[in-house]
Design a protein around this motif. Structure first.
Motif, short mmCIF file in Angstrom:
data_model
loop_
_atom_site.label_atom_id
_atom_site.label_comp_id
_atom_site.label_asym_id
_atom_site.label_seq_id
_atom_site.Cartn_x
_atom_site.Cartn_y
_atom_site.Cartn_z
N GLN A 256 73.38 59.44 46.63
CA GLN A 256 73.92 58.38 47.49
C GLN A 256 75.37 58.63 47.85
OE1 GLN A 256 73.07 54.21 46.47
NE2 GLN A 256 71.43 54.98 45.16
N LEU A 259 75.61 61.23 50.49
CA LEU A 259 75.24 60.70 51.80
C LEU A 259 76.42 59.96 52.43
CD1 LEU A 259 71.65 59.34 51.11
CD2 LEU A 259 72.28 61.22 52.63
N ARG A 263 78.60 61.03 55.78
CA ARG A 263 78.76 60.13 56.92
C ARG A 263 80.24 59.97 57.27
NH1 ARG A 263 77.24 54.07 56.13
NH2 ARG A 263 75.10 54.79 56.26
N THR A 287 66.43 56.55 55.04
CA THR A 287 67.45 57.20 55.85
C THR A 287 66.77 58.00 56.94
OG1 THR A 287 67.38 59.03 54.29
CG2 THR A 287 69.13 57.42 54.00
N GLN A 290 64.68 61.43 56.33
CA GLN A 290 64.43 61.09 54.95
C GLN A 290 64.88 62.25 54.05
OE1 GLN A 290 60.45 59.58 54.33
NE2 GLN A 290 60.46 58.54 56.31
N PHE B 286 72.75 52.22 54.60
CA PHE B 286 72.28 53.58 54.82
C PHE B 286 71.27 53.67 55.96
CE2 PHE B 286 74.07 54.07 50.66
CZ PHE B 286 74.55 55.36 50.64
N THR B 287 70.76 52.53 56.34
CA THR B 287 69.79 52.54 57.42
C THR B 287 70.51 52.59 58.76
OG1 THR B 287 69.83 50.15 57.37
CG2 THR B 287 68.06 51.23 56.16
N ASP B 288 69.75 52.89 59.80
CA ASP B 288 70.34 52.88 61.13
C ASP B 288 69.48 51.99 62.00
OD1 ASP B 288 71.90 53.46 63.31
OD2 ASP B 288 70.66 55.20 63.89
#
Lengths: 339, 339
Positions: A256, A259, A263, A287, A290, B286-288
């Motif tokens: 995590q 990630l 970003r 995500t 994935q 974390f999602t878009d």
DNA sequence: AATGCGTGTGAGATCGATCTCACATGGCCT
DNA sequence: AGGCCATGTGAGATCGATCTCACACGCATT
């Protein structure tokens, strides 16, 4: 209406007009008790809401029906799942569960263990912080207190254990990255005191070695197992002039962190960097893309450990069992072919 | 070298050539003890590694330095965080923590509580499954056992509690959806026995009412609080001829379920549907797009509850404190303007 | 000399449940 | 009739730590 004190066996005996010994016999059904007497005692116990004082029973028998569980951190979903599974089995066996977090500090682990031992707790499930430093665990063994190690083993501590194939899992992951054309493969790892960290590192090294890639210390970052620390470590790793083209992270919190770091640095997966994490986690499939991971059978570990413990508690004295579960590479979309 | 039994006070007294009473005085420093005697006793205790049997102490004093904690499910990150914080404070105060999962079953909660009570446990922190059915909790109060309720309160149970502004949070969320032009707003909620579920539902209703939107039962789906159940419930909700244009989910597991359901149905956020979840969670950013949520101060709840408990344990007898923390709408990208 | 207090210590009770042992019955056999 | 076993019950010890009480000694005061 509130009875300020819970009813004791003496109260029951008095109400039923028998001695404490007889009352005990009636309630625990052993020895000779007259039918009529037994009835009377049962009735009295019911009327008083007699429950029995587990503390007194424990003092007498020398054993408290509680199992102790010392983990790294219950907030880590991996440990949370394990704790949950252990608690369920414990409850079924009439035990309760005491949980302590070592916070990955050896001192904490030692003092927690001491504190629980003075409770005459009957058995322990521990994820030891340190692979080497474990006199306290050897002490348990020496005094015949059942101990099950999970997730990690400790040198010189001969007891049941439940771990996964860390080295193999890491090897598979790195091997896959190499097959996809990566040569500069980063490793984001945990403290080397920790057993899993060592094994996963070994898998990383052997995979590189097998492909004839020279190890490069600049590709390795060490961080504590929290999202925040992992963010920093990742940023450091990828701020070099020639950063890795792929990253392998040794647990889900670190994945995590990576990630988030990517970003914030504007590094996109899998175009700019490929990523594989050890331990599957809820976020991995949410995500885009994935995340490819090495998964371990989390749902087995706690249950297996609890079963081993309760076997010991019910008297089994075989040679210690060393369970090791397989890990599996789950290919999703976070790795791209290179070169 | 292994002493099979841990050293007792009697052993220490024997080695130091004094009576048990004197040994106890020396070790616990109370009453009169000669300096020289005290030294001898300390030395003997050190040599034997005397630890004291907390069980025996507890039997004598009637109180075991353990606090009990009964939560819905440690696997829910919300409860995991709380459990962790409680454990940390407990450790600082010399207590251990017993954890039990009610699995949101009243029966489980009752039997767990009974089992822990028979241990003479000194205090409890409970997230009660049911808002109504709570004779067992009232029993604790009646017998003066310290009890702190968290996340949820229970009718007729007059004790300290730590909750958040569920109604207000839900209201804010739904109000926001309405302000963004939504009229058909779905609610994915938990079992109505659960306090938070009721309050969040109320917030949902009042927000609709304030906007003059008639409640529509077809917009409401009930599910257990697991990802899997939430997936099914969401699919049901959005398979109607005129589905909602927005969804409000009452906890983070349900929000995850909704996300999975939307993905499998090919419904895209925020274009086809808008989403707000109660309780912030790691996945949300974390999602878009990132998920808009109502956040609660999770890190405060466990600590506050533990503090209240230890205040009670150290004798405070004020009127019960009812803490209620604010919730906050965190606007991210999962809500779009409509019409 | 008698009393008092300060100091130090040990014997024994206590917490609650359990277990051993001894002591009652009653019936049955030789 | 004497002996033996099966059945049923209670008194008391035990687990380990703590606390009350009683007692003993020395020194100081009246």
């Amino acid at each position: 209406m509130a009875r300020s004190k819970p009813a004791t066996l003496k109260d029951v005996a008095a109400l039923a007009n028998v001695s404490r010994a007889t009352a005990a016999r009636a309630l625990n059904s052993y020895g000779y008790v007259g039918d009529e007497t037994a009835q009377k005692v049962q009735a009295a116990a019911g009327k008083l809401g007699y429950r029995g004082n587990r503390l007194a029973q424990a003092l007498r028998s020398g054993q408290l029906p509680i199992v102790g569980c010392i983990l790294g951190d219950i907030q880590n979903p991996f440990f949370a799942r394990i704790a949950h599974d252990i608690e369920v089995l414990a409850r079924e066996c009439g035990y309760n569960l005491v949980i302590g977090s070592s916070e990955e500090e050896l001192g904490q682990e030692v003092s927690l263990l001491a504190s629980l031992r003075s409770l005459s707790i009957r058995g322990f499930i521990v994820a030891p912080t340190s692979a080497d430093n474990n006199a306290h665990l050897q002490g348990l063994i020496a005094e015949n207190v059942p101990l099950i190690l999970i997730d990690r083993v400790a040198e010189g501590v001969d007891c049941d254990s439940v771990v996964v194939d860390n080295e193999g899992g890491a090897h598979k992951a790195v091997e896959y990255l190499i097959a996809m054309g990566h040569r500069r493969i980063g490793l984001l790892q945990d403290d080397m005191r920790i057993f899993t960290s060592r094994e996963r590192m070994t898998g990383y090294r052997t995979a590189l070695g097998a492909a004839g890639i020279a190890p490069d210390e600049r590709m390795i970052a060490v961080s504590q197992s929290t999202v925040e620390h992992a963010v920093d470590a990742t940023i450091r790793l990828f701020s070099q002039k020639t950063p890795p083209t792929a990253l392998f992270t040794v647990d889900s919190l670190m994945t995590q962190g990576a990630l988030l770091a990517f970003r914030s640095m504007g590094i996109s997966i899998p175009h700019n960097v490929s990523l594989i994490g050890f331990d599957d986690f809820n976020l991995a499939t949410f995500t885009d893309p994935q995340i490819t991971v090495v998964s371990q059978p989390v749902s087995e570990i706690g249950r297996a450990a609890a079963r081993l413990l309760f076997d010991r508690l019910s008297g089994k004295t075989d040679a210690p069992q060393k369970l090791r579960f397989e890990t599996k590479l789950i290919v999703r979309g976070s790795v791209s072919r290179r070169g």
